[in-house]
Design a protein around this motif. Sequence first.
Motif, PDB file in Angstrom:
ATOM      1  N   HIS A 333       0.833  -1.207   0.000  1.00 14.85           N
ATOM      2  CA  HIS A 333       0.000   0.000   0.000  1.00 14.85           C
ATOM      3  C   HIS A 333       0.864   1.253   0.000  1.00 14.85           C
ATOM      4  O   HIS A 333       0.595   2.211  -0.728  1.00 14.85           O
ATOM      5  CB  HIS A 333      -0.910  -0.002   1.227  1.00 14.85           C
ATOM      6  CG  HIS A 333      -1.673   1.270   1.389  1.00 14.85           C
ATOM      7  ND1 HIS A 333      -2.726   1.608   0.576  1.00 14.85           N
ATOM      8  CD2 HIS A 333      -1.515   2.298   2.250  1.00 14.85           C
ATOM      9  CE1 HIS A 333      -3.189   2.789   0.934  1.00 14.85           C
ATOM     10  NE2 HIS A 333      -2.472   3.220   1.951  1.00 14.85           N
ATOM     11  N   ARG A 334       1.915   1.247   0.811  1.00 17.19           N
ATOM     12  CA  ARG A 334       2.797   2.426   0.875  1.00 17.19           C
ATOM     13  C   ARG A 334       3.452   2.720  -0.472  1.00 17.19           C
ATOM     14  O   ARG A 334       3.355   3.832  -0.991  1.00 17.19           O
ATOM     15  CB  ARG A 334       3.891   2.192   1.924  1.00 17.19           C
ATOM     16  CG  ARG A 334       3.484   2.312   3.364  1.00 17.19           C
ATOM     17  CD  ARG A 334       4.723   2.130   4.234  1.00 17.19           C
ATOM     18  NE  ARG A 334       4.462   2.232   5.659  1.00 17.19           N
ATOM     19  CZ  ARG A 334       5.427   2.249   6.575  1.00 17.19           C
ATOM     20  NH1 ARG A 334       6.691   2.160   6.193  1.00 17.19           N
ATOM     21  NH2 ARG A 334       5.121   2.341   7.861  1.00 17.19           N
ATOM     22  N   ILE A 335       4.140   1.728  -1.015  1.00 16.85           N
ATOM     23  CA  ILE A 335       4.884   2.014  -2.236  1.00 16.85           C
ATOM     24  C   ILE A 335       3.955   2.260  -3.424  1.00 16.85           C
ATOM     25  O   ILE A 335       4.333   2.876  -4.412  1.00 16.85           O
ATOM     26  CB  ILE A 335       5.915   0.913  -2.562  1.00 16.85           C
ATOM     27  CG1 ILE A 335       5.233  -0.381  -3.016  1.00 16.85           C
ATOM     28  CG2 ILE A 335       6.844   0.691  -1.391  1.00 16.85           C
ATOM     29  CD1 ILE A 335       6.217  -1.407  -3.573  1.00 16.85           C
ATOM     30  N   GLY A 336       2.702   1.788  -3.296  1.00 17.44           N
ATOM     31  CA  GLY A 336       1.714   2.016  -4.351  1.00 17.44           C
ATOM     32  C   GLY A 336       1.299   3.468  -4.498  1.00 17.44           C
ATOM     33  O   GLY A 336       0.577   3.815  -5.430  1.00 17.44           O
ATOM     34  N   ARG A 337       1.759   4.349  -3.597  1.00 15.04           N
ATOM     35  CA  ARG A 337       1.499   5.790  -3.754  1.00 15.04           C
ATOM     36  C   ARG A 337       2.294   6.363  -4.921  1.00 15.04           C
ATOM     37  O   ARG A 337       1.955   7.426  -5.443  1.00 15.04           O
ATOM     38  CB  ARG A 337       1.880   6.567  -2.487  1.00 15.04           C
ATOM     39  CG  ARG A 337       1.185   6.165  -1.192  1.00 15.04           C
ATOM     40  CD  ARG A 337      -0.312   6.257  -1.282  1.00 15.04           C
ATOM     41  NE  ARG A 337      -0.919   4.988  -1.651  1.00 15.04           N
ATOM     42  CZ  ARG A 337      -2.142   4.844  -2.099  1.00 15.04           C
ATOM     43  NH1 ARG A 337      -2.919   5.888  -2.270  1.00 15.04           N
ATOM     44  NH2 ARG A 337      -2.609   3.646  -2.395  1.00 15.04           N
ATOM     45  N   THR A 338       3.373   5.687  -5.316  1.00 14.39           N
ATOM     46  CA  THR A 338       4.151   6.116  -6.477  1.00 14.39           C
ATOM     47  C   THR A 338       3.933   5.117  -7.608  1.00 14.39           C
ATOM     48  O   THR A 338       3.304   4.083  -7.432  1.00 14.39           O
ATOM     49  CB  THR A 338       5.652   6.233  -6.136  1.00 14.39           C
ATOM     50  OG1 THR A 338       6.348   6.813  -7.245  1.00 14.39           O
ATOM     51  CG2 THR A 338       6.267   4.893  -5.803  1.00 14.39           C
ATOM     52  N   GLY A 339       4.423   5.444  -8.806  1.00 13.84           N
ATOM     53  CA  GLY A 339       4.276   4.542  -9.947  1.00 13.84           C
ATOM     54  C   GLY A 339       2.839   4.380 -10.386  1.00 13.84           C
ATOM     55  O   GLY A 339       2.439   3.320 -10.866  1.00 13.84           O
ATOM     56  N   ARG A 340       2.019   5.438 -10.261  1.00 10.71           N
ATOM     57  CA  ARG A 340       0.601   5.362 -10.606  1.00 10.71           C
ATOM     58  C   ARG A 340       0.350   5.951 -11.983  1.00 10.71           C
ATOM     59  O   ARG A 340       1.148   6.742 -12.484  1.00 10.71           O
ATOM     60  CB  ARG A 340      -0.244   6.102  -9.559  1.00 10.71           C
ATOM     61  CG  ARG A 340      -0.103   5.517  -8.161  1.00 10.71           C
ATOM     62  CD  ARG A 340      -0.758   6.391  -7.117  1.00 10.71           C
ATOM     63  NE  ARG A 340      -2.199   6.249  -7.101  1.00 10.71           N
ATOM     64  CZ  ARG A 340      -2.846   5.338  -6.397  1.00 10.71           C
ATOM     65  NH1 ARG A 340      -2.183   4.473  -5.655  1.00 10.71           N
ATOM     66  NH2 ARG A 340      -4.157   5.267  -6.418  1.00 10.71           N
ATOM     67  N   ALA A 341      -0.777   5.563 -12.584  1.00 12.59           N
ATOM     68  CA  ALA A 341      -1.211   6.113 -13.881  1.00 12.59           C
ATOM     69  C   ALA A 341      -0.110   5.993 -14.932  1.00 12.59           C
ATOM     70  O   ALA A 341       0.197   6.934 -15.666  1.00 12.59           O
ATOM     71  CB  ALA A 341      -1.639   7.568 -13.722  1.00 12.59           C
ATOM     72  N   ASP A 342       0.530   4.811 -14.979  1.00  7.58           N
ATOM     73  CA  ASP A 342       1.548   4.499 -15.992  1.00  7.58           C
ATOM     74  C   ASP A 342       2.831   5.310 -15.833  1.00  7.58           C
ATOM     75  O   ASP A 342       3.655   5.369 -16.754  1.00  7.58           O
ATOM     76  CB  ASP A 342       0.992   4.690 -17.411  1.00  7.58           C
ATOM     77  CG  ASP A 342      -0.174   3.777 -17.702  1.00  7.58           C
ATOM     78  OD1 ASP A 342      -0.138   2.621 -17.230  1.00  7.58           O
ATOM     79  OD2 ASP A 342      -1.119   4.211 -18.383  1.00  7.58           O
ATOM     80  N   ASN A 343       3.017   5.971 -14.690  1.00  5.18           N
ATOM     81  CA  ASN A 343       4.263   6.694 -14.443  1.00  5.18           C
ATOM     82  C   ASN A 343       5.232   5.797 -13.675  1.00  5.18           C
ATOM     83  O   ASN A 343       4.831   4.961 -12.877  1.00  5.18           O
ATOM     84  CB  ASN A 343       3.991   7.967 -13.629  1.00  5.18           C
ATOM     85  CG  ASN A 343       3.165   8.971 -14.404  1.00  5.18           C
ATOM     86  OD1 ASN A 343       3.587   9.463 -15.435  1.00  5.18           O
ATOM     87  ND2 ASN A 343       1.964   9.265 -13.909  1.00  5.18           N
TER      88      ASN A 343
END
Length: 380
Positions: A333-343
């Motif tokens: 959950h924590r690391i999922g704050r980054t790398g979103r929306a194909d970034n």
Amino acid sequence: MSFESLGLSPALLKNLADEHFTIPTPIQLAAIPAIMNKKDVLAIAKTGSGKTASYVLPLIMNLGHVEPAKNRHINTLILVPTRELAEQIKGVFTSLAKNLTPPIKTLAVYGGSSINPQMIAMQGVNVLIATPGRLIELVESNAVHLSSIQMLVLDEADKMLSLGFKEEVDKIISLLPRKRQNILLSATLNSDLENINQLVLKDPTIIKIEDDELEEAPIDSINQLAYLVSPEKKGPYLRQLIEKQDMQQVLIFASSIFQVDAIVNKLCKNNIKARAIHGKKSQGSRTESLSLFKAGKLRVLVATDLMARGIDINNLPFVINYELPRSPKDYIHRIGRTGRADNIGTAISLITPSELHHFTVIEKKIKKSIPLIDIEREGK
């Protein structure tokens, strides 16, 4: 499949394009048609699966076919466990329902803020997003009436139950009309949730997105690495990382309110602009910190796990685990704050020798080997 294939209106499709929604996630593909068909839905899916849009989009469509809300008689109620999640959902509604005719008025209400402005703002509201305690206060003050509810959403129902809201939720449900559409979303399915399910849902469409589907997908777009560091060098090395990699927007996680405040104090003393977000901060302070961070005007935001549920930024480049979380799921959950929306994003963990065993448990759970750099050897 595309959003066009789901039967959404041209105006909604335009708003989706403006917000850079491109391909529906698995939960969106399953939930949108069921909710648009007025079915009760039970959806089990982890944070980061796209579940908010999975019910916001069809609710917007369905709102076009119901009578406009009478004064203080809302027709759509969304119950949530935290104020941050309430504001996040309101933001999704606002962006996806912009320029629609007739307009949809959405309001988020929660404790920790003055009740009077919320009472005044209730006029003409279609969609109310509320924490249970504050909603009961508003009902008892005759500031809002629940007798016209046509659509009920319980979002993060598992979290609501674990935070002790069961009695409040039961009381609210008892005040609602029996004929209504119900949507229940949760990250887990346990005995408490089964009881709520039986109380609320009628012949529901059940959607379960498996852990592997959710946990592996977002991690693929995240560069993960870890640094082995002694406890006394962790603070200085954190500051060195921020400066050396020129991190202009970084979210840092710590395990306690005390640690969050300590990190912020040290960063600020070293001329790195940082703010804390946790349960002991006032709502005004939390809202301001999050707004500054999302706007790129705050370099570092330091948070506890609970507060992270309202932090949803498509282009967040860095997440740092100052300490490892208790469970592998919290790590995801924590690391999922980054790398979103194909970034592409970068997630860094600072590991002390005593955390090495727990670190290997996390690696096994996510089925990935994370590069671990010993900073003592790195400096030689």
